[in-house]
Design an enzyme around this catalytic site. Sequence first.
Site, PDB file in Angstrom:
ATOM      1  N   TYR A   1       1.550  -5.324   4.800  1.00  0.00           N
ATOM      2  CA  TYR A   1       2.241  -4.425   5.728  1.00  0.00           C
ATOM      3  C   TYR A   1       3.460  -5.127   6.320  1.00  0.00           C
ATOM      4  CZ  TYR A   1      -1.946  -1.808   5.005  1.00  0.00           C
ATOM      5  OH  TYR A   1      -2.959  -1.113   4.377  1.00  0.00           O
TER       6      TYR A   1
ATOM      7  N   ARG B   1       8.332   3.538  18.651  1.00  0.00           N
ATOM      8  CA  ARG B   1       8.033   2.852  19.915  1.00  0.00           C
ATOM      9  C   ARG B   1       8.856   1.573  20.125  1.00  0.00           C
ATOM     10  NH1 ARG B   1       1.731   2.780  19.293  1.00  0.00           N
ATOM     11  NH2 ARG B   1       2.333   3.250  17.154  1.00  0.00           N
TER      12      ARG B   1
ATOM     13  N   GLU C   1     -12.022   6.216   9.480  1.00  0.00           N
ATOM     14  CA  GLU C   1     -10.962   6.055  10.477  1.00  0.00           C
ATOM     15  C   GLU C   1     -11.492   6.420  11.862  1.00  0.00           C
ATOM     16  OE1 GLU C   1      -7.674   4.810   9.924  1.00  0.00           O
ATOM     17  OE2 GLU C   1      -8.975   4.183   8.284  1.00  0.00           O
TER      18      GLU C   1
HETATM   19  C1  UD1 Z   1      -4.455   1.818   9.258  1.00  0.00           C
HETATM   20  C2  UD1 Z   1      -5.765   1.987   8.501  1.00  0.00           C
HETATM   21  C3  UD1 Z   1      -6.913   1.536   9.397  1.00  0.00           C
HETATM   22  C4  UD1 Z   1      -6.700   0.104   9.825  1.00  0.00           C
HETATM   23  C5  UD1 Z   1      -5.340  -0.047  10.515  1.00  0.00           C
HETATM   24  C6  UD1 Z   1      -5.055  -1.487  10.758  1.00  0.00           C
HETATM   25  C7  UD1 Z   1      -5.453   3.872   6.997  1.00  0.00           C
HETATM   26  C8  UD1 Z   1      -5.694   5.300   6.787  1.00  0.00           C
HETATM   27  N1  UD1 Z   1      -5.922   3.358   8.133  1.00  0.00           N
HETATM   28  O1  UD1 Z   1      -4.523   2.704  10.352  1.00  0.00           O
HETATM   29  O2  UD1 Z   1      -8.142   1.641   8.692  1.00  0.00           O
HETATM   30  O3  UD1 Z   1      -7.730  -0.287  10.713  1.00  0.00           O
HETATM   31  O4  UD1 Z   1      -4.293   0.468   9.653  1.00  0.00           O
HETATM   32  O5  UD1 Z   1      -3.860  -1.592  11.507  1.00  0.00           O
HETATM   33  O6  UD1 Z   1      -4.880   3.204   6.161  1.00  0.00           O
HETATM   34  N2  UD1 Z   1       2.759   3.548   6.636  1.00  0.00           N
HETATM   35  C9  UD1 Z   1       3.685   3.916   5.695  1.00  0.00           C
HETATM   36  N3  UD1 Z   1       3.698   5.226   5.288  1.00  0.00           N
HETATM   37  C10 UD1 Z   1       2.840   6.145   5.749  1.00  0.00           C
HETATM   38  C11 UD1 Z   1       1.904   5.746   6.719  1.00  0.00           C
HETATM   39  C12 UD1 Z   1       1.880   4.449   7.136  1.00  0.00           C
HETATM   40  O7  UD1 Z   1       4.476   3.097   5.239  1.00  0.00           O
HETATM   41  O8  UD1 Z   1       2.935   7.298   5.312  1.00  0.00           O
HETATM   42  C13 UD1 Z   1       2.732   2.158   7.103  1.00  0.00           C
HETATM   43  C14 UD1 Z   1       3.068   2.075   8.572  1.00  0.00           C
HETATM   44  O9  UD1 Z   1       4.452   1.847   8.748  1.00  0.00           O
HETATM   45  C15 UD1 Z   1       2.274   0.879   9.027  1.00  0.00           C
HETATM   46  C16 UD1 Z   1       1.067   0.881   8.113  1.00  0.00           C
HETATM   47  O10 UD1 Z   1       1.426   1.661   6.987  1.00  0.00           O
HETATM   48  O11 UD1 Z   1       2.972  -0.318   8.808  1.00  0.00           O
HETATM   49  C17 UD1 Z   1      -0.195   1.403   8.774  1.00  0.00           C
HETATM   50  O12 UD1 Z   1       0.032   2.721   9.159  1.00  0.00           O
HETATM   51  P1  UD1 Z   1      -0.566   3.315  10.487  1.00  0.00           P
HETATM   52  O13 UD1 Z   1      -0.235   4.727  10.556  1.00  0.00           O
HETATM   53  O14 UD1 Z   1      -0.205   2.437  11.622  1.00  0.00           O
HETATM   54  O15 UD1 Z   1      -2.117   3.177  10.185  1.00  0.00           O
HETATM   55  P2  UD1 Z   1      -3.251   3.114  11.247  1.00  0.00           P
HETATM   56  O16 UD1 Z   1      -3.488   4.446  11.791  1.00  0.00           O
HETATM   57  O17 UD1 Z   1      -3.016   2.020  12.206  1.00  0.00           O
END
Ligand code: UD1
Length: 452
Positions: free
Chosen positions: A100, A15, A151
């Site tokens: 993060y 995005r 979640e």
């Molecule tokens: C996640 C949390 C949620 C929390 C929210 C806060 C989980 C399952 N959920 O959800 O409880 O309220 O963050 O913002 O953890 N990332 C990786 N590799 C992956 C997946 C994600 O590096 O395989 C990183 C993403 O780049 C991002 C962060 O982890 O910086 C969070 O990932 P995202 O998919 O945005 O999680 P949410 O669905 O927002």
Amino acid sequence: MSLSVIILAAGKGTRMRSNLPKVLHPIAHQSMVEHVIDSARSVNSDNIYVVYGFGGELLQSRLSGDDLTYVEQAEQLGTGHAVDMASPFLTDDEDVLVLYGDVPLTKVSTIEKLIAAKQDNGMALLTVTLANPSGYGRIMRANGSVVGIVEQKDASAEQLLITECNTGILLANGADLKRWLGNLSNENAQGEYYLTDIIAMAHGEGKSITTAHPDSEIEVEGANNRVQLAALERAYQLRKAEALMIAGASLRDPSRIDIRGNVSVGSEVQIDVNCIFEGQVSLGDDVSIGANCIIINSQIGQGATIKPNSIIENAIIGEQCSAGPFARIRPGSVMHTNSHVGNFVEMKNTTMGEGAKAGHLTYLGDAEIGKKVNIGAGTITCNYDGVNKSKTIIGDGAFIGSNASLVAPVTIGKMATTGAGSTINKDVEDNALAVARAKQRNLQGWSRPSKK
Ligand code: UD1
Ligand code: CA
């Protein structure tokens, strides 16, 4: 106890609509992930693991530090999977903090609160209560104690009413974390390995799960697009502006200042609107900065006045000096006490002696200007012959008439004078007058050409 920090930075950031990995987008002077790395260092981490997915080479070329280890997550299978990529590096008896790369504004004091909240045989979570919790994982409690996180996409209608949210930031023991991550499954609404599932596992093992909270929501907000990035930038700038005001500076409008680095201020500093500060800048007591100034890696001495629209870079401005409006003071320039450069004066690698003045329309490059020298309007130091740069030296008390070209290398003696409009390419002795221009002829009764 040793502390390792895992920074998740594997998201592609679609995005952002950018070729740059999301976490390299900047807030002020540095990328989001660098802000997070700074925070990790501020809590004395021993190792920092950066989990990357896209643009790993670019990421590694932009970041530096012996404490950084890069861990690839080739496929983004969820936050639990991402953290697990660092598992082989973790030791059993250390604490592990998860941060993060796209959440850059978490305060160090908040992370310290989280560290303090963790009990010896437990884990700690940073949670936040939100008026609109939509999208976040919800904190489930029983009799007040945390028992799990659900979640958004897996939550029941009743669970969706919970307003205490997971920020994602947590702290756990290394051995616990590795054991829990090894037991994750991806049987959930999104088919992902959720980091959040370790909370129920911790609860199942009877671990204490304690929580800490940020002072404000912005500390735990991430940037998924450039609108959110801009919002974080403004919040960061306001934080910097408030710190300056707390330190005693008056800002005409704290919403119209940009600090891309660090500014230190003495007392009674005044800063007008739309100024940009970059790198390391120090402003002494009673300094006044006019509107629209850009000041980069410079020191401004006590009582100095920088008038509007001036640009100062890698320079030292002494006490009681004044510069501008529209002064351009380039790298290597030093203004000694009580010297003055006025409008449309450019200085580069030039020293102005105590009390020296260049009021208007002047270029001073590679020059050493003595005390109380007066530089007339339109003076140019011709410091470049197309190949080499040469020096102009002007002795104490000299007077340079307006519209002079000083062809370097050249030395003007102490108390010497040069006539207006002169091109000076030979040294001038102390106390001498040098005039180097065509003599004026007056032709009497001159009739102008008439139109044919
Ligand atoms: C996640 C949390 C949620 C929390 C929210 C806060 C989980 C399952 N959920 O959800 O409880 O309220 O963050 O913002 O953890 N990332 C990786 N590799 C992956 C997946 C994600 O590096 O395989 C990183 C993403 O780049 C991002 C962060 O982890 O910086 C969070 O990932 P995202 O998919 O945005 O999680 P949410 O669905 O927002
Ligand atoms: Ca998110």
